[in-house]
Design an enzyme around this catalytic site. Structure first.
Site, PDB file in Angstrom:
ATOM      1  CG  HIS A   1      20.278 -37.165  -5.076  1.00  0.00           C
ATOM      2  ND1 HIS A   1      20.665 -38.423  -4.698  1.00  0.00           N
ATOM      3  CD2 HIS A   1      21.412 -36.446  -5.226  1.00  0.00           C
ATOM      4  CE1 HIS A   1      21.990 -38.471  -4.608  1.00  0.00           C
ATOM      5  NE2 HIS A   1      22.462 -37.274  -4.930  1.00  0.00           N
TER       6      HIS A   1
ATOM      7  CD  GLU B   1      18.116 -12.583  -7.749  1.00  0.00           C
ATOM      8  OE1 GLU B   1      17.418 -13.021  -6.816  1.00  0.00           O
ATOM      9  OE2 GLU B   1      17.814 -11.557  -8.381  1.00  0.00           O
TER      10      GLU B   1
ATOM     11  CB  CYS C   1      -0.862   0.015   1.250  1.00  0.00           C
ATOM     12  SG  CYS C   1      -1.850  -1.447   1.476  1.00  0.00           S
TER      13      CYS C   1
ATOM     14  CD  GLU D   1      10.942 -11.035  -8.333  1.00  0.00           C
ATOM     15  OE1 GLU D   1      10.554 -10.298  -7.441  1.00  0.00           O
ATOM     16  OE2 GLU D   1      12.082 -10.955  -8.842  1.00  0.00           O
TER      17      GLU D   1
ATOM     18  CG  ASN E   1       0.481   2.320   3.606  1.00  0.00           C
ATOM     19  OD1 ASN E   1      -0.577   2.346   2.991  1.00  0.00           O
ATOM     20  ND2 ASN E   1       1.591   2.901   3.176  1.00  0.00           N
ATOM     21  N   GLY E   2      -0.355  -1.090   6.484  1.00  0.00           N
ATOM     22  CA  GLY E   2      -0.061  -1.944   7.631  1.00  0.00           C
ATOM     23  C   GLY E   2      -1.237  -2.854   7.927  1.00  0.00           C
TER      24      GLY E   2
ATOM     25  NE  ARG F   1       5.011   1.555  -1.309  1.00  0.00           N
ATOM     26  CZ  ARG F   1       5.912   1.448  -0.345  1.00  0.00           C
ATOM     27  NH1 ARG F   1       7.074   2.030  -0.491  1.00  0.00           N
ATOM     28  NH2 ARG F   1       5.663   0.796   0.756  1.00  0.00           N
TER      29      ARG F   1
ATOM     30  CE  LYS G   1      14.944 -10.244  -9.710  1.00  0.00           C
ATOM     31  NZ  LYS G   1      15.808  -9.939  -8.601  1.00  0.00           N
TER      32      LYS G   1
ATOM     33  CD1 TRP H   1      -0.147  -5.455  -3.526  1.00  0.00           C
ATOM     34  CD2 TRP H   1      -0.041  -6.530  -1.578  1.00  0.00           C
ATOM     35  NE1 TRP H   1       0.479  -6.653  -3.740  1.00  0.00           N
ATOM     36  CE2 TRP H   1       0.557  -7.342  -2.571  1.00  0.00           C
ATOM     37  CE3 TRP H   1      -0.082  -7.017  -0.276  1.00  0.00           C
ATOM     38  CZ2 TRP H   1       1.099  -8.590  -2.303  1.00  0.00           C
ATOM     39  CZ3 TRP H   1       0.454  -8.267   0.000  1.00  0.00           C
ATOM     40  CH2 TRP H   1       1.041  -9.040  -1.019  1.00  0.00           C
TER      41      TRP H   1
ATOM     42  CE  LYS I   1      12.173  -2.043  -5.099  1.00  0.00           C
ATOM     43  NZ  LYS I   1      13.027  -3.118  -5.669  1.00  0.00           N
TER      44      LYS I   1
HETATM   45  C1  F6R Z   1      13.001  -9.819  -5.960  1.00  0.00           C
HETATM   46  C2  F6R Z   1      12.706  -8.888  -4.926  1.00  0.00           C
HETATM   47  C3  F6R Z   1      12.268  -9.385  -3.580  1.00  0.00           C
HETATM   48  C4  F6R Z   1      13.027  -8.611  -2.518  1.00  0.00           C
HETATM   49  C5  F6R Z   1      12.502  -8.961  -1.116  1.00  0.00           C
HETATM   50  C6  F6R Z   1      13.263  -8.220  -0.038  1.00  0.00           C
HETATM   51  O1  F6R Z   1      13.392  -9.223  -7.145  1.00  0.00           O
HETATM   52  O2  F6R Z   1      12.837  -7.729  -5.141  1.00  0.00           O
HETATM   53  O3  F6R Z   1      12.412 -10.771  -3.423  1.00  0.00           O
HETATM   54  O4  F6R Z   1      14.384  -8.911  -2.652  1.00  0.00           O
HETATM   55  O5  F6R Z   1      11.142  -8.670  -1.017  1.00  0.00           O
HETATM   56  O6  F6R Z   1      13.153  -6.843  -0.173  1.00  0.00           O
HETATM   57  P1  F6R Z   1      14.125  -5.861   0.592  1.00  0.00           P
HETATM   58  O7  F6R Z   1      15.493  -6.056   0.001  1.00  0.00           O
HETATM   59  O8  F6R Z   1      13.583  -4.486   0.344  1.00  0.00           O
HETATM   60  O9  F6R Z   1      14.092  -6.258   2.033  1.00  0.00           O
END
Ligand code: F6R
Length: 609
Positions: free
Chosen positions: A506, A483, A2, A490, A102-103, A27, A487, A76, A604
């Site tokens: 395995h 990673e 949010c 996502e 928010n929260g 976000r 990516k 959100w 985000k």
């Molecule tokens: C992936 C991504 C998320 C963040 C995770 C932690 O591309 O962006 O997996 O890495 O939500 O976010 P931060 O680093 O802000 O704690």
């Protein structure tokens, strides 16, 4: 997650609120709304809200929507589905109070029942609506008093902004666990949950602390503790470049931020390397040499990509500093009643510094007497304020949901940490200098990979046709594979799974078929032969292969598409192998026509548990 915006001053609020909300779109959200206070026959609230995008909200705003004070929100969904009614702002029964939040309010269920018993009709499924009713029903004389009384009944986390038709000269805001920033303008004031919404208007800001309330009027702001005792807080001018919050010529923030990686890597190194002694200087750690030497174990904590890069950091640290190190998902850590050891250094890794799971892990460690340092990008964020010391990443604002440049700076910062911890132990000055030389080469090498976007795009287009993919690697290469898969899934929404190459036999090998490509991480290191052997097993079963490797690696007769990356010191190779994986994910998502910066269902900064 949010987002909150607010405005009070001489201009019409609605266009400014919409502009601010558009800047928070990255976000992640599913509905949006605004409320303004205006009207010629005494101030009254006007509200517009809708499921969907900020542009849908702009279309939904009626012609007569004048008001020089207002609040806005991108939601959100947590309590109840994404629809017009659940969108914020929420109003009290008389329609005099508008609240954006928010929260999460943990005792919303109890409060809803209590309000219902008093005859209040709740119209939404949200936890936020109770705040509007509690403020509306309070008998305090001032808006601050009403908000304070309402908050005293609430358990949970919040950043809130409140408008009240009876107090048209102010917005009252409060914070507990969810960021709230006040922006100071010329005879006007802004409010936001994220700097991105403010920087166009002002870079003079004040961050509220947890447990604080503030009155914001057109001419200034006053802060209090939640019980309304004074808590003086001054605004500071931040050294921020508003352009950094624009995608500029790039089609997306993700693309811009990937291309910023060479400069971001340079920035995190700046002023921190000591070639003479082959070490790094990280003043912010707040640890002297004796304390540094006393560390027996290092544990990295982060979520999602920050966790995977933490795993890269653990391997790097263990190799260089010879301190047993591991990484754990911060979202799990707290729930297993972890044993906190005084000689363990805990490292909280977070771009935003607001990820609640990581923040709560930090608080748990500190409660049990452990020492935590933070690797954080956003200056002054909750985690940065909570830790005992730390390293700022200086990556610049990262707007895209898919994290790229922040991860690269995290990795570089881990190298600095490994140098500093290693050099007071076994790491020789020669090895320290070798690492420093490698780190200095990194930015140019990253750039040379990014320059090959079109070549990588061809591979990405092929991968985008698969419904499911494997990413595999071993030891240093495994977090890279994780990673890479992260990516890819996502932003392309394809099923991408990471395995240790050594684990294929395995179980996962059963899935190998011509429809399931494998992206393999094969650096030129002590495991190359074993890695290549495993790739032959995949090829023998018809599995298409993309191999991220070094020019010096002989793949023999293997039927594979190879992507050679420049070699650095073996400890630093993982980050160079991560860069093409970002580009593969990006170009595959582009090929599939996805909204790169706003991947579905994701946000985000994950500020709720
Ligand atoms: C992936 C991504 C998320 C963040 C995770 C932690 O591309 O962006 O997996 O890495 O939500 O976010 P931060 O680093 O802000 O704690």
């Amino acid at each position: 997650m949010c987002g909150i915006v607010g405005y009070i001053g001489g201009q019409q609020a609605a266009p400014l609120l919409l502009e601010g909300l558009a800047r928070l779109e990255h976000r992640g959200y599913d509905s949006a709304g605004v409320a303004v206070l205006g009207g010629s026959s005494g101030p009254s609230l006007r509200v517009a809200k809708t499921a969907g995008r900020v542009r849908d909200l702009a279309d939904a705003i009626p012609k007569r929507f004048a008001g020089r004070a207002g609040v806005g929100h991108t939601r959100w969904a947590t309590h109840g589905p994404a629809n017009d009614v659940n969108a914020h702002p929420h109003l009290d029964a008389k329609g005099e109070v508008a609240v954006v939040h928010n929260g999460i309010i943990d005792n919303a269920g109890t409060l809803r029942e209590r309000l219902a018993d008093l005859g209040v009709e709740l119209v939404s499924d949200t936890d936020t609506e109770v705040v509007a009713h509690l403020v509306g029903r309070s008998e305090a004389d001032t808006l601050e008093g009403k908000v304070s009384e309402a908050l005293a009944q609430i358990d949970g986390t919040y950043g809130i902004a409140v408008l009240h038709a009876g107090f048209p000269d102010r917005i009252v805001v409060a914070r507990n666990g969810s960021p709230l920033i006040i922006g100071v303008g010329e005879k006007e004031m802004h409010v936001a949950s994220d700097l991105a919404a403010l920087v166009r208007y002002t870079t003079t800001v004040a961050h509220l602390e947890d447990g604080e309330i503030a009155t914001v009027t057109a001419s200034g702001f006053t802060t209090y503790r939640q019980d309304l005792t004074p808590a003086a807080r001054a605004a500071t001018k931040l050294d921020l470049d508003p352009e950094a919050y624009d995608a500029g010529e790039h089609a997306s923030f993700m693309h811009k931020e990937m291309l910023e990686q060479p400069t971001a890597a340079e920035r995190v190194l700046r002023g921190r390397l000591d070639e003479r002694f082959g070490t790094a200087h990280l003043g912010g750690l707040n640890m002297d040499a004796r304390e540094t030497r006393a560390i027996r174990r290092v544990k990295f904590l982060g979520c999602g990509s920050a966790y995977y890069v933490g795993q890269m950091g653990a391997t790097l640290l263990e190799e260089l500093a010879r301190i047993p190190s591991d990484a754990e998902a911060a979202s799990e850590f707290r729930y297993r009643n972890p044993i906190i050891e005084p000689d363990t250094l805990y490292v909280a890794v977070s771009q935003s510094g607001e990820t609640v799971d990581t923040l709560l892990a930090v608080q748990e460690i500190r409660r049990k007497g452990g020492r935590v340092i933070g690797l954080v990008n956003v200056v002054g964020s909750a985690i940065a304020r909570e830790v005992d010391g730390g390293i700022y990443l200086h990556a610049g604002p990262e707007v895209a949901v898919a994290s790229t440049k922040a991860l690269t700076t995290m990795f570089v910062a881990f190298s600095l940490l490994a140098l500093q911890l290693g050099r007071v132990r076994d790491l020789s000055v020669a090895d320290g200098r070798r690492l420093i030389a490698g780190l200095t080469r990194l930015p140019e090498q990253i750039e040379s990979i990014l320059d090959r976007e079109e070549e990588l795009a061809e591979v990405a287009v092929e991968l985008s046709r698969a419904q499911s993919l494997f990413f595999v690697g071993r030891v240093r290469g495994f977090p890279v594979a994780r990673e890479g898969a992260q990516k890819f899934k996502e932003i392309s929404y394809r099923h991408a799974e990471a395995y240790q190459t050594s684990e294929l036999k395995h179980g996962p090998l059963a899935l190998i078929s011509p429809d399931l490509p494998t992206v393999a991480i094969v650096p030129d290191d002590e495991l190359t032969d074993r890695n290549v052997g495993a790739l032959h097993e995949i090829a023998a079963r018809g599995g298409p292969l993309v191999v991220i490797t070094h020019e010096t690696v002989d793949l023999g007769e293997l039927d594979a598409r190879r992507i050679d990356v420049p070699r650095n010191e073996r400890e630093l190779d993982p980050i160079l192998m991560t860069i093409p994986l970002q580009m593969l994910a990006y170009r595959a998502a582009l090929e599939l026509g996805h909204d790169i910066d706003k991947p579905r269902n994701l946000a985000k900064s994950v500020t709720v548990e």
